[in-house]
Write a protein that holds these residues in place. Structure first.
Motif, mmCIF file in Angstrom:
data_model
loop_
_atom_site.group_PDB
_atom_site.id
_atom_site.type_symbol
_atom_site.label_atom_id
_atom_site.label_comp_id
_atom_site.label_asym_id
_atom_site.label_seq_id
_atom_site.Cartn_x
_atom_site.Cartn_y
_atom_site.Cartn_z
ATOM 1 N N TYR A 1 30.894 36.601 50.057
ATOM 2 C CA TYR A 1 31.990 37.499 49.939
ATOM 3 C C TYR A 1 32.570 37.215 48.321
ATOM 4 O O TYR A 1 32.792 36.218 47.847
ATOM 5 N N ARG A 2 32.787 38.463 47.791
ATOM 6 C CA ARG A 2 33.197 38.660 46.633
ATOM 7 C C ARG A 2 34.224 39.924 46.677
ATOM 8 O O ARG A 2 34.402 40.577 47.295
ATOM 9 N N TRP A 3 35.225 39.759 45.647
ATOM 10 C CA TRP A 3 36.219 40.701 45.839
ATOM 11 C C TRP A 3 36.870 40.870 44.550
ATOM 12 O O TRP A 3 36.564 40.215 43.436
ATOM 13 N N THR A 4 37.758 41.852 44.051
ATOM 14 C CA THR A 4 38.666 42.069 43.143
ATOM 15 C C THR A 4 40.121 41.993 43.650
ATOM 16 O O THR A 4 40.275 42.412 44.815
ATOM 17 N N THR A 5 40.979 41.533 42.755
ATOM 18 C CA THR A 5 42.123 41.244 43.116
ATOM 19 C C THR A 5 42.988 42.876 42.776
ATOM 20 O O THR A 5 43.107 43.063 41.885
#
Length: 215
Positions: free
Chosen positions: A202-206
């Protein structure tokens, strides 16, 4: 400081692969969701690394410190949610979270669940109140009948995901070999993120950070 020690739930007996595709998910798709993230919580990072050192074995994917998270409340896939609605939800969340003070949670010993090895967060109630405020913010924009995801919620932070089917006992034994003191961190914000789960992580940008408490 209040002692939040509580009876630890039982470990799972069997593990299964976490990385099956949930409904709606596919490679390359992105999802708006509210999480608590821990990028600056170095004490938690060190605790996680102690347990991960013992879990360095086949059958689990260890989560890097930068991707530690507490899942709270989904909003929807980015190709299905109008960004105008997203901005209104963020604004409603800012107003509701201004009434909530920052709070402490404690991480003690991890638990082996069928698809992950995780910390149960204690106390759970302040996290539940924060999630309720986020759900109310979504309801402010979409109406109470259109808030996604069921009410059932157990606050937790995973440190590894299972990537195979098999017995849980080797991981239970590995955790039992670790001597580590509990860690307490202060939660000061909720984050709306744009999440992907490609490549078994799981990776993301805020998208937005919403602080707890009035400025």
């Amino acid at each position: 400081m209040t002692n939040h020690t509580q009876e630890q739930p039982a470990h799972a007996e069997r593990m299964r692969d976490h990385w099956w595709w949930r409904p709606g998910w596919r490679a390359g798709r992105r999802f708006y969701t509210w999480h608590i993230t821990f990028g600056d919580d170095t004490d938690l990072h060190e605790l996680v690394k102690k347990y991960q050192a013992a879990l360095d074995m086949s059958g689990v994917d260890l989560i890097p410190s930068e991707w530690l998270h507490l899942t709270m409340q989904g909003v929807g896939f980015t190709d299905e949610v109008d960004e105008t609605d997203v901005k209104q939800i963020v604004q409603a969340a800012r107003q509701r979270c201004a009434d909530l003070a920052p709070f402490e949670v404690t991480f003690e010993r991890p638990l082996v669940e069928p698809e992950a090895i995780m910390f149960r967060v204690a106390p759970a109630e302040p996290v539940r109140r924060l999630r309720a405020a986020i759900r109310e913010a979504i309801a402010d924009v979409w109406g109470a009948d259109n808030v996604p995801e069921a009410e059932g919620f157990t606050p937790h932070v995973s440190l590894a995901y299972s990537n195979a089917d098999g017995p849980a006992q080797p991981f239970i034994d590995a955790l039992g070999s670790v001597q580590a003191e509990p860690v307490t961190v202060t939660l000061r914000a909720a984050h709306l993120i744009v999440l992907n789960r490609d490549e078994r992580m799981y990776r993301w940008t805020t998208y937005a950070t919403v602080p707890l408490g009035a400025d």
